[in-house]
Scaffold this motif. Sequence first.
Motif, short mmCIF file in Angstrom:
data_model
loop_
_atom_site.label_atom_id
_atom_site.label_comp_id
_atom_site.label_asym_id
_atom_site.label_seq_id
_atom_site.Cartn_x
_atom_site.Cartn_y
_atom_site.Cartn_z
N ASN A 259 13.19 -78.79 44.98
CA ASN A 259 12.59 -80.06 45.40
C ASN A 259 13.33 -81.25 44.80
OD1 ASN A 259 10.66 -78.90 47.05
ND2 ASN A 259 9.10 -78.80 45.44
N LYS A 260 14.64 -81.24 45.00
CA LYS A 260 15.52 -82.32 44.57
C LYS A 260 16.36 -82.76 45.76
CE LYS A 260 14.73 -81.94 40.00
NZ LYS A 260 14.25 -83.03 39.12
N PHE A 261 16.76 -84.04 45.77
CA PHE A 261 17.62 -84.51 46.85
C PHE A 261 18.76 -85.37 46.30
CE2 PHE A 261 14.53 -88.01 46.68
CZ PHE A 261 15.33 -89.14 46.80
N VAL A 262 19.83 -85.43 47.09
CA VAL A 262 21.01 -86.23 46.78
C VAL A 262 21.10 -87.35 47.81
CG1 VAL A 262 23.53 -86.21 46.60
CG2 VAL A 262 22.19 -84.24 45.79
N ALA A 263 21.50 -88.54 47.37
CA ALA A 263 21.60 -89.68 48.27
C ALA A 263 22.49 -89.38 49.47
CB ALA A 263 22.16 -90.88 47.50
N GLY A 264 22.01 -89.73 50.66
CA GLY A 264 22.79 -89.62 51.88
C GLY A 264 22.84 -88.25 52.51
N LYS A 265 22.25 -87.24 51.89
CA LYS A 265 22.32 -85.89 52.43
C LYS A 265 21.16 -85.60 53.39
CE LYS A 265 22.81 -81.04 51.07
NZ LYS A 265 22.91 -80.06 49.96
N LYS A 266 21.41 -84.74 54.39
CA LYS A 266 20.39 -84.35 55.36
C LYS A 266 19.71 -83.05 54.92
CE LYS A 266 21.14 -84.60 59.87
NZ LYS A 266 21.64 -84.27 61.24
N TYR A 267 18.38 -83.03 54.98
CA TYR A 267 17.60 -81.86 54.57
C TYR A 267 16.62 -81.46 55.67
CZ TYR A 267 19.25 -83.02 49.87
OH TYR A 267 20.03 -83.28 48.78
N ILE A 268 16.25 -80.18 55.67
CA ILE A 268 15.22 -79.68 56.57
C ILE A 268 13.88 -79.71 55.85
CG2 ILE A 268 14.36 -77.69 57.87
CD1 ILE A 268 17.27 -76.81 58.21
N VAL A 269 12.88 -80.26 56.51
CA VAL A 269 11.50 -80.22 56.01
C VAL A 269 10.71 -79.30 56.93
CG1 VAL A 269 9.44 -81.54 55.42
CG2 VAL A 269 11.72 -82.56 55.13
N ASN A 270 9.98 -78.38 56.35
CA ASN A 270 9.21 -77.41 57.12
C ASN A 270 7.72 -77.63 56.88
OD1 ASN A 270 9.39 -74.59 58.60
ND2 ASN A 270 7.81 -74.39 57.05
N PHE B 32 6.82 -97.22 46.45
CA PHE B 32 6.40 -98.58 46.81
C PHE B 32 5.66 -98.59 48.14
CE2 PHE B 32 10.26 -99.07 44.22
CZ PHE B 32 9.77 -99.87 43.20
N GLU B 33 5.39 -97.39 48.68
CA GLU B 33 4.69 -97.21 49.96
C GLU B 33 5.49 -97.77 51.13
OE1 GLU B 33 0.71 -98.72 49.49
OE2 GLU B 33 0.30 -97.43 47.77
N GLU B 34 6.83 -97.68 50.99
CA GLU B 34 7.74 -98.10 52.05
C GLU B 34 8.31 -96.86 52.73
OE1 GLU B 34 9.71 -101.89 49.63
OE2 GLU B 34 10.61 -99.88 49.50
N GLY B 35 8.64 -96.99 54.03
CA GLY B 35 9.36 -95.92 54.69
C GLY B 35 10.65 -95.65 53.95
N TYR B 36 10.99 -94.38 53.77
CA TYR B 36 12.08 -94.01 52.86
C TYR B 36 12.96 -92.96 53.52
CZ TYR B 36 13.94 -93.27 48.08
OH TYR B 36 14.72 -93.22 46.95
N GLY B 37 14.25 -93.26 53.62
CA GLY B 37 15.14 -92.34 54.30
C GLY B 37 14.93 -92.41 55.81
N GLU B 38 15.50 -91.43 56.49
CA GLU B 38 15.42 -91.40 57.96
C GLU B 38 14.93 -90.03 58.43
OE1 GLU B 38 18.37 -91.74 61.86
OE2 GLU B 38 19.09 -92.33 59.88
N ILE B 39 13.98 -90.03 59.34
CA ILE B 39 13.49 -88.80 59.95
C ILE B 39 14.17 -88.62 61.31
CG2 ILE B 39 11.47 -87.69 61.00
CD1 ILE B 39 9.77 -88.98 58.84
N ASP C 142 20.91 -93.94 51.15
CA ASP C 142 22.08 -94.15 50.29
C ASP C 142 21.68 -94.88 49.02
OD1 ASP C 142 23.85 -92.93 52.08
OD2 ASP C 142 24.06 -94.79 53.23
N GLU C 143 20.66 -95.73 49.13
CA GLU C 143 20.17 -96.45 47.96
C GLU C 143 18.90 -95.77 47.46
OE1 GLU C 143 18.48 -100.90 46.70
OE2 GLU C 143 19.26 -100.54 48.72
N ILE C 144 18.98 -95.19 46.27
CA ILE C 144 17.86 -94.43 45.73
C ILE C 144 16.83 -95.38 45.11
CG2 ILE C 144 17.16 -92.71 44.03
CD1 ILE C 144 18.72 -91.57 46.36
N LYS C 145 15.58 -95.20 45.54
CA LYS C 145 14.45 -95.94 44.95
C LYS C 145 13.40 -94.95 44.46
CE LYS C 145 14.86 -100.15 47.75
NZ LYS C 145 14.13 -101.06 48.69
#
Length: 212
Positions: free
Chosen positions: A71-82, A103-110, A158-161
């Motif tokens: 349950n770790k991620f790297v900036a800019g990488k694509k992951y599968i969520v199941n 911050f209750e903001e949309g984060y990353g891209e789905i 790309d920008e980690i928050k």
Amino acid sequence: MKSNFKYVCVIAIFVLSIIVKLLAKSAGAPAHSTGAPGELTCSNSTCHAGKTAVLNIGSGVTSISFEDSLNKFVAGKKYIVNVSISQDSLTKYGFQATALNDFEEGYGEISLKDSKKTLIHPPEKTEFLDRMYVDQSTNGNTFTSRKANWQFYWIAPDEIKGPVTFYVAYVAGNGDKANTGDYVYTNKLTVKPVNLKVEEKYSYDTKKMELK
């Protein structure tokens, strides 16, 4: 003759509106129905009603898993969520998911992994325009195995928050095309960035407290 035509038109519009509502249900919930901060679920909107629709009271089992087993991620990488749900004697299922930062903001891209079983649902309220939603499609709501499973991609920003939290709401339905007799559940999973250092975490939490 004109009155008959007007009567037929009224009936046709009424029938069409019912069909549209049924298709909307089978092709995902209204946006902002994940149970995330500030959002409803299908148990307290007009989607599903009755005593079984009280949130998280049924016997259904839900899960969310991230491609990285730690349950770790790297900036800019694509992951599968199941995401999955199962409940005895039911074969109709639905879900909606979104990804937010602290911050209750949309984060990353789905994005979609399976366009036949899932769809992207755009936000409908101005306060949530930064959020993305993924739902089941009309081809992705029936499972004869009595267990539903969907996958989608999440692309880390790309920008980690700080960490990301996936909020998911699920519906286990009886398939009678009514809004009663169905069960509603919620679940969430938090995944942390691999490069979040102690001093960065402290600074991040301080900023979060100031925003609050």
